[in-house]
Design a protein around this motif. Structure first.
Motif, mmCIF file in Angstrom:
data_model
loop_
_atom_site.group_PDB
_atom_site.id
_atom_site.type_symbol
_atom_site.label_atom_id
_atom_site.label_comp_id
_atom_site.label_asym_id
_atom_site.label_seq_id
_atom_site.Cartn_x
_atom_site.Cartn_y
_atom_site.Cartn_z
ATOM 1 N N GLU A 13 10.124 -39.081 18.745
ATOM 2 C CA GLU A 13 9.839 -40.020 19.696
ATOM 3 C C GLU A 13 8.294 -40.098 19.647
ATOM 4 O OE1 GLU A 13 11.427 -38.103 23.270
ATOM 5 O OE2 GLU A 13 13.578 -38.723 22.642
ATOM 6 N N ASN A 14 7.924 -38.715 19.512
ATOM 7 C CA ASN A 14 6.277 -38.698 19.544
ATOM 8 C C ASN A 14 5.730 -39.571 18.131
ATOM 9 O OD1 ASN A 14 5.913 -37.011 21.486
ATOM 10 N ND2 ASN A 14 5.795 -35.010 20.204
ATOM 11 N N ASP A 15 6.635 -39.673 17.126
ATOM 12 C CA ASP A 15 6.234 -40.507 15.876
ATOM 13 C C ASP A 15 6.167 -41.960 16.477
ATOM 14 O OD1 ASP A 15 5.814 -41.159 13.093
ATOM 15 O OD2 ASP A 15 7.888 -41.850 13.233
ATOM 16 N N ASN A 16 7.394 -42.314 17.080
ATOM 17 C CA ASN A 16 7.491 -43.728 17.443
ATOM 18 C C ASN A 16 6.140 -44.308 18.300
ATOM 19 O OD1 ASN A 16 9.799 -43.840 16.080
ATOM 20 N ND2 ASN A 16 11.186 -43.153 18.118
ATOM 21 N N ILE A 17 5.485 -43.379 19.011
ATOM 22 C CA ILE A 17 4.624 -44.016 19.998
ATOM 23 C C ILE A 17 3.100 -43.832 19.191
ATOM 24 C CG2 ILE A 17 5.941 -43.466 21.875
ATOM 25 C CD1 ILE A 17 3.602 -41.363 22.300
ATOM 26 N N SER A 94 11.086 -49.225 17.600
ATOM 27 C CA SER A 94 11.450 -47.993 16.764
ATOM 28 C C SER A 94 12.703 -47.543 17.793
ATOM 29 C CB SER A 94 10.577 -46.900 16.724
ATOM 30 O OG SER A 94 9.787 -46.802 17.998
ATOM 31 N N PRO A 95 12.566 -47.529 19.052
ATOM 32 C CA PRO A 95 14.075 -46.960 19.756
ATOM 33 C C PRO A 95 15.304 -47.808 19.505
ATOM 34 C CG PRO A 95 12.225 -46.911 21.392
ATOM 35 C CD PRO A 95 11.673 -47.890 20.030
ATOM 36 N N ILE A 96 15.230 -48.954 19.223
ATOM 37 C CA ILE A 96 16.375 -49.948 18.684
ATOM 38 C C ILE A 96 16.876 -49.274 17.539
ATOM 39 C CG2 ILE A 96 16.922 -52.305 18.218
ATOM 40 C CD1 ILE A 96 14.953 -53.230 20.141
ATOM 41 N N THR A 157 9.850 -50.946 9.696
ATOM 42 C CA THR A 157 11.279 -50.808 10.079
ATOM 43 C C THR A 157 11.845 -49.563 9.445
ATOM 44 O OG1 THR A 157 11.590 -53.093 10.939
ATOM 45 C CG2 THR A 157 13.473 -51.495 10.716
ATOM 46 N N GLN A 158 11.674 -49.698 7.813
ATOM 47 C CA GLN A 158 12.175 -48.660 7.020
ATOM 48 C C GLN A 158 11.324 -47.325 7.368
ATOM 49 O OE1 GLN A 158 10.560 -47.940 3.453
ATOM 50 N NE2 GLN A 158 12.471 -47.197 2.386
#
Length: 384
Positions: A13-17, A94-96, A157-158
């Motif tokens: 999650e940290n990486d996604n933001i 990223s959550p998707i 996305t990858q």
């Protein structure tokens, strides 16, 4: 694909933001194990997957604007730079990517396989057409921007999927090697498609160092380079489909849905320290973005030879791999941003030197060895 009620761990999650793509080191307080057996093989797989990401990134961020500089204004190059944006905005979807997947294929492979197949086919199509596009007197900037925007969207996305897979591919004591694999793979792909490709695409460099009879084209044409990586993308993807099985993750957070993940992201963004960190990320490059974007172009405009610039960036390639590896190791511990701070101020100083080099370009157009070595040193230091 069918939506599932899963998301990644806090680390992902940290990486996604994060607007970058760095993996969070989850082993600050743990000893790093030695790679052997399955971990060594999975580490190599991660390096390859990150390398594939770096190939279109290097083309989009470096080679294409460089090759088009003679036919495009700086404002048109600025328009093309919009193709970079998906990498910075990947936290939006990223959550998707984390929560929607086919359980028979695997949580990460459900995204990695189709994305790499589409990228490989797109590379093949580009390889058959891009030489004609580049030969036109009036470059279709809008078309190129859209095409490479889609490529970078695929890469971003990858990257989300590979980052998540890295957390389960490696054993817990070796998770820190995930960021090492990212650094090595992404930098290698980037510089293969930027510095190394430009060197071997240059007719001047090829004639000076590899040919006895000069020709008006380089050793590696852009179309051929794209077709080669198309084959590599498709081959590696087929290997993933038939040879690599993805193990199911038993994360405690597997029942968190997409909406809940977005809510967690919003709560994290509202944290005071996160707000400060976001401001840093949004403003950090203001001091040297102009140098990174146009210094090489201005040197060529003033008369610096393409083969000398190609040699400088080619020499820079191994330094990037070495520095990238040690940057990951130095960034662990209680103050992970300390190396970044030192590098930031050093980068600013080197940008000033680079500006003075452009300003002080020899009036007679003759590049002395001393001047070339100064360009080489600033090329290496500003890219760290």
């Amino acid at each position: 694909m069918t939506p599932r009620g899963e998301s990644t761990s806090d680390d992902h999650e940290n990486d996604n933001i994060n607007t970058g793509s760095d993996l969070v080191d989850t082993t600050d307080n743990e000893s790093v194990g030695s790679l052997s057996g399955a971990d060594a093989r999975n580490f190599a797989l991660l390096v390859v997957l990150y390398l594939l990401q770096g190939v279109p990134v290097g083309l989009t961020f470096g080679s294409i604007p460089f090759l088009l500089k003679a036919k495009m204004s700086y404002s048109q190059i600025g328009i093309f730079s919009l193709a970079h944006y998906p990498y910075s905005m990947k936290f939006l979807w990223s959550p998707i990517v984390d929560a929607v997947y086919n359980k028979d294929i695997g949580r990460r492979k459900s995204w990695i396989v189709p994305i790499q197949l589409m990228t490989g086919l797109m590379f093949l199509w580009l390889g058959m057409n891009i030489e004609d596009w580049m030969a036109q007197d009036q470059i279709a900037v809008g078309t190129l921007t859209v095409v490479f925007f889609i490529l970078i969207f695929f890469c971003a996305t990858q990257d989300i999927a590979v980052d998540g897979w890295a957390l389960t591919l490696l054993s817990k004591e070796n998770l820190s090697y995930a960021s090492t694999a990212q650094t090595i793979g992404l930098n290698t792909g980037y510089f293969l498609s930027f510095t190394v490709f430009l060197a071997f695409n240059s007719s001047e460099f090829s004639n000076k160092y590899f040919r006895t009879e000069p020709l008006d084209y380089g050793l590696v044409p852009l179309g051929g380079y794209l077709k080669f990586w198309s084959v590599m993308y498709l081959a590696i993807t087929l290997w993933l489909v038939f040879m690599k099985k993805e193990e199911r993750s038993n994360s405690d957070e597997d029942d968190i849905g997409i909406k809940a993940v977005y809510q967690i992201i919003l709560r994290i963004i509202k944290l005071p320290h996160m707000k400060s960190f976001m401001v840093v990320l949004l403003t950090a490059k203001i001091g040297f973005i102009a140098n990174d974007a146009v210094t090489a172009l201005k040197l060529l405009e003033k008369g610096f030879s393409k083969e000398d610039l190609a040699l400088a960036v080619l020499i820079d390639f191994p330094f990037q791999i070495i520095f990238g590896y040690y940057a990951v190791r130095w960034s662990t511990g209680a103050r992970p941003l300390k190396p970044w701070l030192w590098a930031f101020f050093a980068h600013l100083a080197c940008c000033v030197v680079a500006m003075l080099l452009v300003y002080g370009f020899p009036a007679d157009g003759v590049v002395t060895p001393t001047y070339f070595y100064m360009v080489l040193i600033t090329t290496v230091t500003t890219s760290f």
